[in-house]
Scaffold this active site. Structure first.
Site, PDB file in Angstrom:
ATOM      1  CB  THR A 149       0.107  -3.799  -5.655  1.00  0.00           C
ATOM      2  OG1 THR A 149      -0.998  -4.695  -5.674  1.00  0.00           O
ATOM      3  CG2 THR A 149       1.276  -4.448  -4.916  1.00  0.00           C
ATOM      4  CE  LYS A 224      -1.062  -7.766  -4.500  1.00  0.00           C
ATOM      5  NZ  LYS A 224      -1.688  -8.984  -5.001  1.00  0.00           N
ATOM      6  CE  LYS A 292       3.044  -2.626  -9.416  1.00  0.00           C
ATOM      7  NZ  LYS A 292       1.888  -2.928  -8.556  1.00  0.00           N
TER       8      LYS A 292
HETATM    9  N1  LIG Z   1      -4.209  -7.636 -12.662  1.00  0.00           N
HETATM   10  C1  LIG Z   1      -4.108  -8.336 -11.529  1.00  0.00           C
HETATM   11  O1  LIG Z   1      -4.219  -9.583 -11.539  1.00  0.00           O
HETATM   12  C2  LIG Z   1      -3.861  -7.679 -10.228  1.00  0.00           C
HETATM   13  C3  LIG Z   1      -3.326  -6.398 -10.131  1.00  0.00           C
HETATM   14  N2  LIG Z   1      -3.116  -5.864  -8.892  1.00  0.00           N
HETATM   15  C4  LIG Z   1      -2.572  -4.513  -8.751  1.00  0.00           C
HETATM   16  O2  LIG Z   1      -3.652  -3.629  -8.993  1.00  0.00           O
HETATM   17  C5  LIG Z   1      -3.183  -2.442  -9.636  1.00  0.00           C
HETATM   18  C6  LIG Z   1      -3.909  -2.282 -10.963  1.00  0.00           C
HETATM   19  O3  LIG Z   1      -3.671  -3.426 -11.731  1.00  0.00           O
HETATM   20  P1  LIG Z   1      -4.387  -3.667 -13.135  1.00  0.00           P
HETATM   21  O4  LIG Z   1      -5.775  -3.231 -13.105  1.00  0.00           O
HETATM   22  O5  LIG Z   1      -4.056  -5.059 -13.516  1.00  0.00           O
HETATM   23  O6  LIG Z   1      -3.528  -2.684 -14.038  1.00  0.00           O
HETATM   24  P2  LIG Z   1      -3.854  -1.949 -15.402  1.00  0.00           P
HETATM   25  O7  LIG Z   1      -2.526  -1.688 -16.000  1.00  0.00           O
HETATM   26  O8  LIG Z   1      -4.860  -2.715 -16.179  1.00  0.00           O
HETATM   27  O9  LIG Z   1      -4.531  -0.587 -14.935  1.00  0.00           O
HETATM   28  C7  LIG Z   1      -3.769   0.424 -14.366  1.00  0.00           C
HETATM   29  C8  LIG Z   1      -4.626   1.626 -14.066  1.00  0.00           C
HETATM   30  O10 LIG Z   1      -3.773   2.676 -13.597  1.00  0.00           O
HETATM   31  C9  LIG Z   1      -3.989   3.815 -14.405  1.00  0.00           C
HETATM   32  N3  LIG Z   1      -2.767   4.611 -14.529  1.00  0.00           N
HETATM   33  C10 LIG Z   1      -1.537   4.169 -14.879  1.00  0.00           C
HETATM   34  N4  LIG Z   1      -0.648   5.192 -14.854  1.00  0.00           N
HETATM   35  C11 LIG Z   1      -1.355   6.296 -14.512  1.00  0.00           C
HETATM   36  C12 LIG Z   1      -0.996   7.653 -14.302  1.00  0.00           C
HETATM   37  N5  LIG Z   1       0.253   8.081 -14.461  1.00  0.00           N
HETATM   38  N6  LIG Z   1      -1.961   8.515 -13.935  1.00  0.00           N
HETATM   39  C13 LIG Z   1      -3.231   8.080 -13.768  1.00  0.00           C
HETATM   40  N7  LIG Z   1      -3.641   6.807 -13.937  1.00  0.00           N
HETATM   41  C14 LIG Z   1      -2.701   5.923 -14.291  1.00  0.00           C
HETATM   42  C15 LIG Z   1      -4.441   3.270 -15.737  1.00  0.00           C
HETATM   43  O11 LIG Z   1      -5.068   4.294 -16.487  1.00  0.00           O
HETATM   44  P3  LIG Z   1      -5.174   4.194 -18.088  1.00  0.00           P
HETATM   45  O12 LIG Z   1      -6.350   3.325 -18.364  1.00  0.00           O
HETATM   46  O13 LIG Z   1      -5.353   5.575 -18.532  1.00  0.00           O
HETATM   47  O14 LIG Z   1      -3.883   3.586 -18.572  1.00  0.00           O
HETATM   48  C16 LIG Z   1      -5.378   2.176 -15.280  1.00  0.00           C
HETATM   49  O15 LIG Z   1      -6.600   2.697 -14.853  1.00  0.00           O
HETATM   50  C17 LIG Z   1      -1.677  -2.615  -9.762  1.00  0.00           C
HETATM   51  O16 LIG Z   1      -1.080  -2.000  -8.661  1.00  0.00           O
HETATM   52  C18 LIG Z   1      -1.492  -4.122  -9.723  1.00  0.00           C
HETATM   53  O17 LIG Z   1      -0.209  -4.478  -9.253  1.00  0.00           O
HETATM   54  C19 LIG Z   1      -3.451  -6.507  -7.738  1.00  0.00           C
HETATM   55  C20 LIG Z   1      -3.988  -7.737  -7.789  1.00  0.00           C
HETATM   56  C21 LIG Z   1      -4.193  -8.454  -9.034  1.00  0.00           C
HETATM   57  O1  LIG Z   2      -1.179  -8.855  -7.687  1.00  0.00           O
HETATM   58  C1  LIG Z   2      -1.634  -9.786  -8.349  1.00  0.00           C
HETATM   59  C2  LIG Z   2      -2.066 -10.999  -7.705  1.00  0.00           C
HETATM   60  C3  LIG Z   2      -2.622 -12.012  -8.632  1.00  0.00           C
HETATM   61  C4  LIG Z   2      -3.226 -13.120  -7.841  1.00  0.00           C
HETATM   62  O2  LIG Z   2      -3.311 -13.046  -6.601  1.00  0.00           O
HETATM   63  O3  LIG Z   2      -3.653 -14.098  -8.490  1.00  0.00           O
END
Ligand SMILES: NC(=O)C1=CN([C@@H]2O[C@H](COP(=O)(O)OP(=O)(O)OC[C@H]3O[C@@H](n4cnc5c(N)ncnc54)[C@H](OP(=O)(O)O)[C@@H]3O)[C@@H](O)[C@H]2O)C=CC1
Ligand SMILES: O=CCCC(=O)O
Length: 344
Positions: A149, A224, A292
């Site tokens: 996102t 989104k 964010k």
């Molecule tokens: N969780 C949710 O319910 C949802 C999340 N999203 C979106 O999806 C995306 C991921 O979310 P989510 O999986 O929950 O987040 P997490 O915080 O669990 O994972 C984030 C990922 O990004 C990586 N990362 C962060 N900073 C860096 C950097 N500087 N360089 C390289 N890699 C980096 C992390 O690596 P490392 O493991 O090394 O920290 C990890 O793999 C976000 O944009 C979020 O808004 C969308 C829908 C639903």
């Molecule tokens: O970006 C996060 C969305 C979470 C959801 O759709 O339930």
């Protein structure tokens, strides 16, 4: 044009596009119904677009969302190569059969299509366009699908860098959280190269339950952010209601139950309410990511002079919650920011 594809048989799809599975299951292309934004996949044992479908899939970013998404691809028999900044998060996927490369560029170089699921605009940019970024390994015939996102301008920047290599780009943020990611029930909000969208559709259908194609890069990000802006405001309003109810002597569990039966019922309230009542916030969607998204949505609103006072107020509450150390809790922990004692 907006198109939505629904209801795919997971096993049949997987068998068709993932080489290690039997070949006799072959889907026909998507059938689109005129006059409708819906289209459905149907299956037959005849010809298939599989010949043109990329078969080596890269996955960058194995956090809460990326891990189960990549896992579903692996379980479906796809040839998956993973990378994550913190290498240890790759290990469970390697155990399941994934390959590993030590940089995003090397993943992209060894794969036909590479997915990225990163935290925020900054990390999405670094991983795509940084020193060892995915763009380094991109070339004509390959595709990059960013499912993180981010805001439209970031997505357009990445698009530009990827396109310079001759590769194709698709932005494809997802609606749906940890459990839908585990269950392959995400909703993809895609925009960008239509031909890449069509090529990766089988993979989107393994990871998700539906997909929208929204046109130019930026539209997926906008969709989104609009959805998550509404979600973020709904959550703060719900939190206020729960606390007000409690303060005037109502049982908050009954408040949750009453809401669940009425016109404002929402799966999110039913899912998060019971644990919020117990002050428990097991992380599915980290609060820092919700904040964010509020910030990015407010930026989007600002860019078109749209007034969004509710979202602005909600954003402040997420910021307060972050300052209380709740960044990595679930976003429902925003309720804690309202528990400050006010003088009578
Ligand atoms: N969780 C949710 O319910 C949802 C999340 N999203 C979106 O999806 C995306 C991921 O979310 P989510 O999986 O929950 O987040 P997490 O915080 O669990 O994972 C984030 C990922 O990004 C990586 N990362 C962060 N900073 C860096 C950097 N500087 N360089 C390289 N890699 C980096 C992390 O690596 P490392 O493991 O090394 O920290 C990890 O793999 C976000 O944009 C979020 O808004 C969308 C829908 C639903
Ligand atoms: O970006 C996060 C969305 C979470 C959801 O759709 O339930």
């Amino acid at each position: 044009m907006v198109s939505l594809v629904r209801g795919a048989n997971y096993a049949i799809m997987a068998a068709s596009f993932c080489p290690s599975l039997p070949h006799h299951f072959k889907p026909t292309p998507i059938v689109k119904f005129p006059q409708s934004s819906f289209s459905f996949k149907v299956f037959s044992s005849q010809s298939s677009p599989a010949d043109e479908t990329p078969t080596r899939v890269g996955f960058l970013g194995l956090g809460i969302m990326g891990s189960p998404m990549a896992q579903n691809l692996i379980k479906a028999g796809c040839d998956v190569t993973v990378w994550n900044r913190t290498k240890s998060k790759c290990d469970p996927l390697i155990d399941l059969g994934a390959k590993y490369k030590p940089s995003p560029g090397e993943v992209a170089a060894s794969c036909d299509v590479t997915f990225a699921m990163l935290a925020d605009p900054e990390s999405a940019l670094i991983v795509a366009c940084g020193e060892d970024g995915a763009a380094r390994g991109m070339s004509p015939g390959k595709g990059y699908v960013d499912v993180s996102t981010v805001d439209g301008p970031t997505s357009k920047l990445i698009n530009g860098q990827i396109k310079e290599t001759g590769a194709l780009f698709l932005e494809a943020p997802v609606s749906g959280s940890k459990k839908p990611a585990e269950d392959g029930q995400l909703i993809f909000l895609t925009a960008g190269d239509k031909s890449l969208y069509e090529k990766v559709a089988p993979y989107l259908d393994i990871m998700g339950k539906s997909r929208f194609y929204l046109g130019d890069v930026g539209n997926g990000a906008a969709m989104k952010l609009v959805v998550n802006m509404i979600m973020g405001s709904m959550m703060t309003s719900f939190a206020e209601g729960l606390l007000l109810g409690e303060k005037v002597g109502l049982d908050p569990s009954v408040v949750v139950e009453v809401i669940s039966q009425g016109a404002i019922s929402a799966p999110m309230f039913a899912l998060k309410g019971p644990s919020m009542v117990q002050s428990k916030y097991p992380t599915a969607f980290p609060l820092k990511h919700q904040q964010k998204d509020m910030r990015l949505a407010l930026g989007l609103a600002e860019s078109v002079s749209q007034s969004t006072p509710m979202a602005a107020a909600a954003n402040e509450l997420y910021k307060v919650a972050k300052s209380h150390g709740l960044s990595d809790s679930d976003f429902s922990a925003v309720i804690e920011a309202l528990k400050v004692k006010l003088k009578d």
